[in-house]
Design a protein around this motif. Structure first.
Motif, PDB file in Angstrom:
ATOM      1  N   MET A   4      40.887  86.853  67.804  1.00 28.29           N
ATOM      2  CA  MET A   4      40.993  87.850  68.866  1.00 28.29           C
ATOM      3  C   MET A   4      40.302  87.302  70.111  1.00 28.29           C
ATOM      4  O   MET A   4      39.200  86.767  70.030  1.00 28.29           O
ATOM      5  N   PRO A   5      40.899  87.425  71.306  1.00 30.36           N
ATOM      6  CA  PRO A   5      40.261  86.924  72.520  1.00 30.36           C
ATOM      7  C   PRO A   5      38.893  87.562  72.734  1.00 30.36           C
ATOM      8  O   PRO A   5      38.635  88.705  72.363  1.00 30.36           O
ATOM      9  N   ARG A   6      38.014  86.767  73.389  1.00 35.83           N
ATOM     10  CA  ARG A   6      36.649  87.253  73.568  1.00 35.83           C
ATOM     11  C   ARG A   6      36.600  88.505  74.435  1.00 35.83           C
ATOM     12  O   ARG A   6      35.782  89.406  74.197  1.00 35.83           O
ATOM     13  N   ALA A   7      37.432  88.563  75.494  1.00 35.51           N
ATOM     14  CA  ALA A   7      37.418  89.742  76.364  1.00 35.51           C
ATOM     15  C   ALA A   7      37.778  90.999  75.582  1.00 35.51           C
ATOM     16  O   ALA A   7      37.132  92.052  75.720  1.00 35.51           O
ATOM     17  N   ARG A   8      38.802  90.889  74.732  1.00 40.34           N
ATOM     18  CA  ARG A   8      39.202  92.042  73.931  1.00 40.34           C
ATOM     19  C   ARG A   8      38.128  92.379  72.905  1.00 40.34           C
ATOM     20  O   ARG A   8      37.854  93.556  72.635  1.00 40.34           O
ATOM     21  N   GLU A   9      37.500  91.355  72.333  1.00 40.74           N
ATOM     22  CA  GLU A   9      36.438  91.602  71.371  1.00 40.74           C
ATOM     23  C   GLU A   9      35.262  92.305  72.030  1.00 40.74           C
ATOM     24  O   GLU A   9      34.680  93.237  71.459  1.00 40.74           O
ATOM     25  N   ARG A  10      34.908  91.880  73.258  1.00 42.10           N
ATOM     26  CA  ARG A  10      33.829  92.560  73.978  1.00 42.10           C
ATOM     27  C   ARG A  10      34.209  94.003  74.297  1.00 42.10           C
ATOM     28  O   ARG A  10      33.373  94.914  74.223  1.00 42.10           O
ATOM     29  N   LEU A  11      35.478  94.221  74.675  1.00 46.41           N
ATOM     30  CA  LEU A  11      35.934  95.581  74.966  1.00 46.41           C
ATOM     31  C   LEU A  11      35.807  96.471  73.742  1.00 46.41           C
ATOM     32  O   LEU A  11      35.293  97.596  73.824  1.00 46.41           O
ATOM     33  N   LEU A  12      36.271  95.995  72.591  1.00 48.55           N
ATOM     34  CA  LEU A  12      36.193  96.792  71.370  1.00 48.55           C
ATOM     35  C   LEU A  12      34.742  97.016  70.936  1.00 48.55           C
ATOM     36  O   LEU A  12      34.397  98.106  70.471  1.00 48.55           O
ATOM     37  N   ARG A  13      33.900  95.983  71.116  1.00 47.05           N
ATOM     38  CA  ARG A  13      32.488  96.153  70.745  1.00 47.05           C
ATOM     39  C   ARG A  13      31.824  97.199  71.643  1.00 47.05           C
ATOM     40  O   ARG A  13      31.055  98.048  71.174  1.00 47.05           O
ATOM     41  N   GLY A  14      32.133  97.150  72.954  1.00 53.89           N
ATOM     42  CA  GLY A  14      31.566  98.143  73.856  1.00 53.89           C
ATOM     43  C   GLY A  14      32.048  99.546  73.538  1.00 53.89           C
ATOM     44  O   GLY A  14      31.280 100.508  73.571  1.00 53.89           O
ATOM     45  N   LEU A  15      33.335  99.665  73.204  1.00 52.18           N
ATOM     46  CA  LEU A  15      33.875 100.974  72.834  1.00 52.18           C
ATOM     47  C   LEU A  15      33.233 101.479  71.545  1.00 52.18           C
ATOM     48  O   LEU A  15      32.911 102.673  71.423  1.00 52.18           O
ATOM     49  N   HIS A  16      33.023 100.564  70.614  1.00 52.91           N
ATOM     50  CA  HIS A  16      32.367 100.948  69.363  1.00 52.91           C
ATOM     51  C   HIS A  16      30.954 101.446  69.610  1.00 52.91           C
ATOM     52  O   HIS A  16      30.524 102.470  69.052  1.00 52.91           O
ATOM     53  N   LEU A  17      30.216 100.753  70.483  1.00 54.79           N
ATOM     54  CA  LEU A  17      28.851 101.176  70.782  1.00 54.79           C
ATOM     55  C   LEU A  17      28.830 102.527  71.485  1.00 54.79           C
ATOM     56  O   LEU A  17      27.979 103.379  71.203  1.00 54.79           O
ATOM     57  N   ARG A  18      29.769 102.749  72.400  1.00 58.00           N
ATOM     58  CA  ARG A  18      29.807 104.034  73.109  1.00 58.00           C
ATOM     59  C   ARG A  18      30.149 105.175  72.151  1.00 58.00           C
ATOM     60  O   ARG A  18      29.531 106.254  72.210  1.00 58.00           O
ATOM     61  N   LEU A  19      31.127 104.952  71.287  1.00 61.41           N
ATOM     62  CA  LEU A  19      31.466 105.989  70.312  1.00 61.41           C
ATOM     63  C   LEU A  19      30.283 106.283  69.386  1.00 61.41           C
ATOM     64  O   LEU A  19      29.991 107.449  69.089  1.00 61.41           O
ATOM     65  N   SER A  20      29.605 105.232  68.948  1.00 58.63           N
ATOM     66  CA  SER A  20      28.443 105.431  68.076  1.00 58.63           C
ATOM     67  C   SER A  20      27.346 106.185  68.806  1.00 58.63           C
ATOM     68  O   SER A  20      26.699 107.082  68.237  1.00 58.63           O
ATOM     69  N   ALA A  21      27.125 105.839  70.097  1.00 55.97           N
ATOM     70  CA  ALA A  21      26.070 106.508  70.856  1.00 55.97           C
ATOM     71  C   ALA A  21      26.388 107.980  71.076  1.00 55.97           C
ATOM     72  O   ALA A  21      25.518 108.844  70.938  1.00 55.97           O
ATOM     73  N   VAL A  22      27.644 108.284  71.404  1.00 54.36           N
ATOM     74  CA  VAL A  22      28.023 109.685  71.624  1.00 54.36           C
ATOM     75  C   VAL A  22      27.865 110.482  70.335  1.00 54.36           C
ATOM     76  O   VAL A  22      27.329 111.601  70.327  1.00 54.36           O
ATOM     77  N   TRP A  23      28.355 109.934  69.226  1.00 49.01           N
ATOM     78  CA  TRP A  23      28.227 110.624  67.943  1.00 49.01           C
ATOM     79  C   TRP A  23      26.756 110.833  67.592  1.00 49.01           C
ATOM     80  O   TRP A  23      26.349 111.913  67.167  1.00 49.01           O
ATOM     81  N   THR A  24      25.935 109.769  67.755  1.00 53.06           N
ATOM     82  CA  THR A  24      24.522 109.860  67.404  1.00 53.06           C
ATOM     83  C   THR A  24      23.814 110.913  68.246  1.00 53.06           C
ATOM     84  O   THR A  24      23.022 111.712  67.739  1.00 53.06           O
ATOM     85  N   LEU A  25      24.090 110.922  69.566  1.00 59.06           N
ATOM     86  CA  LEU A  25      23.458 111.906  70.437  1.00 59.06           C
ATOM     87  C   LEU A  25      23.848 113.325  70.034  1.00 59.06           C
ATOM     88  O   LEU A  25      22.983 114.211  69.925  1.00 59.06           O
ATOM     89  N   ALA A  26      25.145 113.546  69.797  1.00 59.57           N
ATOM     90  CA  ALA A  26      25.589 114.883  69.391  1.00 59.57           C
ATOM     91  C   ALA A  26      24.972 115.283  68.053  1.00 59.57           C
ATOM     92  O   ALA A  26      24.531 116.429  67.869  1.00 59.57           O
ATOM     93  N   TRP A  27      24.925 114.351  67.113  1.00 58.02           N
ATOM     94  CA  TRP A  27      24.358 114.631  65.798  1.00 58.02           C
ATOM     95  C   TRP A  27      22.876 114.967  65.907  1.00 58.02           C
ATOM     96  O   TRP A  27      22.390 115.937  65.303  1.00 58.02           O
ATOM     97  N   LEU A  28      22.118 114.160  66.693  1.00 55.87           N
ATOM     98  CA  LEU A  28      20.687 114.404  66.826  1.00 55.87           C
ATOM     99  C   LEU A  28      20.410 115.731  67.519  1.00 55.87           C
ATOM    100  O   LEU A  28      19.457 116.436  67.173  1.00 55.87           O
ATOM    101  N   LEU A  29      21.222 116.083  68.513  1.00 55.62           N
ATOM    102  CA  LEU A  29      21.044 117.370  69.178  1.00 55.62           C
ATOM    103  C   LEU A  29      21.262 118.524  68.193  1.00 55.62           C
ATOM    104  O   LEU A  29      20.515 119.507  68.191  1.00 55.62           O
ATOM    105  N   CYS A  30      22.297 118.400  67.359  1.00 52.55           N
ATOM    106  CA  CYS A  30      22.554 119.442  66.354  1.00 52.55           C
ATOM    107  C   CYS A  30      21.407 119.536  65.356  1.00 52.55           C
ATOM    108  O   CYS A  30      20.949 120.646  65.018  1.00 52.55           O
ATOM    109  N   VAL A  31      20.917 118.386  64.883  1.00 48.34           N
ATOM    110  CA  VAL A  31      19.811 118.390  63.920  1.00 48.34           C
ATOM    111  C   VAL A  31      18.559 118.984  64.562  1.00 48.34           C
ATOM    112  O   VAL A  31      17.845 119.791  63.947  1.00 48.34           O
ATOM    113  N   ALA A  32      18.289 118.599  65.829  1.00 46.00           N
ATOM    114  CA  ALA A  32      17.110 119.130  66.517  1.00 46.00           C
ATOM    115  C   ALA A  32      17.219 120.641  66.709  1.00 46.00           C
ATOM    116  O   ALA A  32      16.236 121.376  66.528  1.00 46.00           O
TER     117      ALA A  32
END
Length: 414
Positions: free
Chosen positions: A1-29
């Protein structure tokens, strides 16, 4: 997979994980806050309720006679009422205030019990007060007025208890809740990481499929382009008559145009961009209409009605018949291609070489074909996509005695 596309998918993965984590932590809190506040309120109410019950018991077991004398004999006989885990005072009203009942061994050193009673009863005949005694020990006080025979408020019952047990229970509950919340938070982070990766799988698979498609398409188109270049060189050299070279160029161009059309159709089907405007149609009549008139084909049909896109089904049936005719021509078999329509199914049979057993499971993939096959390996893939768009399937079988059997299964209309 090209590096640019790999970086795009990695960034999208991190953003999705961060949004989920923030929402989850807010609910738990939020849940932890509600649970801790609710438990604190319930423990407070439980302690206050116990003190009110104690004050009510003292109220019911003590009284004033007609001469105004205070009687507590019955209360003293009640086990655990006056000297259990709380201090019980009865302070007479008047100036100066008179202590009518006091604990034998007070747990709390009150500077002025009468002043504490007045402070607790500021808003009514019953009240509660939290404070500290002269030694700095915290206490919770419950006050209740008591009356004489003429219903005059003549004294105040005070019940004092140590809130340490309540506070200890609340602290233990907070520790347990935070530990559980921490476990849920860690679990949520891992789940969010897993879900975000799982949600990106279709995109990754689509990118990989696109890359494979482009690479295979480039490989397939390289052959006709090379042939056209060779024919152009032949024409320049004058080794063949121009008319003969032109005829060959036309054949190669026609084959290339057909390949490009199939590539475009497969791309649209693969992206689900091809419109599938389904309508009730007679499958037997539709298949009969696409049979080639210049070739001997056995046709057997029973009336069958399906919901289908006429254009796409015609394309699928035409590909199956063309494949069968092409492979039948590679053998000396005299048996013609047979086409059968029955109950939402189109069956095409030939007596060609059949499908290679080692490729049978992969022949529905683009650009996969048997050795020596003159086709591009796109026909069955196109038919597979069309079948899936109609909720059906494409079945590939080898016939006993040699040859292939292909079944295009659609959903018959009830």
């Amino acid at each position: 997979m090209p590096r640019a596309r790999e970086r795009l998918l990695r960034g999208l993965h991190l953003r999705l994980s961060a949004v989920w984590t923030l929402a989850w932590l807010l609910c738990v809190a939020a849940l932890c806050t509600v649970a801790i506040a609710t438990h604190a309120r319930l423990t407070q109410l439980d302690l206050a309720s116990g003190l009110r019950l104690r004050a009510t018991a003292v109220y019911g077991l003590t009284w004033f006679d007609a001469q105004g004398r205070f009687h507590d004999e019955t209360a003293r006989k009640e086990p655990g009422l006056l000297d259990a885990d709380a201090d019980v005072w009865v302070i007479g009203n008047g100036a100066p205030a008179k202590v009518l009942l006091a604990p034998k061994r007070p747990r709390f050193d009150l500077a002025d019990p009468s002043a504490s009673a007045d402070a607790a009863l500021r808003d009514g005949p019953e009240g509660a007060l939290e404070g500290r005694d002269r030694r700095g020990r915290p206490y919770l006080l419950q006050a209740k007025e008591t009356y004489d025979e003429r219903d005059r408020a003549v004294a105040t019952i005070l019940v004092l208890a140590d809130p340490a047990a309540r506070d200890a229970a609340q602290s233990a509950f907070v520790r347990r809740t935070l530990a559980i919340a921490l476990g849920f938070a860690v679990f949520g982070v891992f789940v969010g990481h897993w879900l975000s990766r799982r949600s990106l799988r279709p995109a990754i698979a689509s990118f990989e499929q696109q890359e494979r498609f482009l690479a295979a398409a480039a490989h397939e188109l390289r052959t006709p382009v090379a042939r056209l270049q060779a024919l152009c060189e032949t024409a320049h050299d004058g080794r063949e008559p121009p008319a003969q070279v032109l005829a060959k160029v036309e054949r190669v161009a026609a084959q290339t145009a057909g390949l490009v059309d199939k590539l475009l159709l497969l791309a649209r089907l693969d992206a689900s961009a091809a419109p599938a405007s389904k309508e009730p149609v007679r499958l037997d009549l539709l298949v009969e209409a696409v049979l080639p008139e210049d070739r001997a084909i056995e046709f057997h049909a029973a009336e069958s009605v399906v919901n289908a896109d006429v254009r796409l089904i015609q394309t699928a049936v035409r590909n199956l018949i063309e494949n069968a005719l092409v492979h039948s021509a590679t053998t000396d078999a005299s048996t013609p291609v047979a086409v059968t329509v029955e109950a939402g199914k189109v069956i095409v049979e030939d007596r060609g070489p059949g499908f290679p057993a080692d490729l049978l499971a992969r022949l529905r993939e683009p650009f996969v074909s048997g050795p020596g096959s003159p086709g591009s390996g796109l026909g069955l893939s196109i038919v597979q996509h069309i079948a899936q768009l109609h909720g059906g399937e494409l079945r590939l079988l080898n016939r006993p005695g040699g040859g292939a059997r292909v079944e295009l299964v659609l959903q018959a209309r009830a």
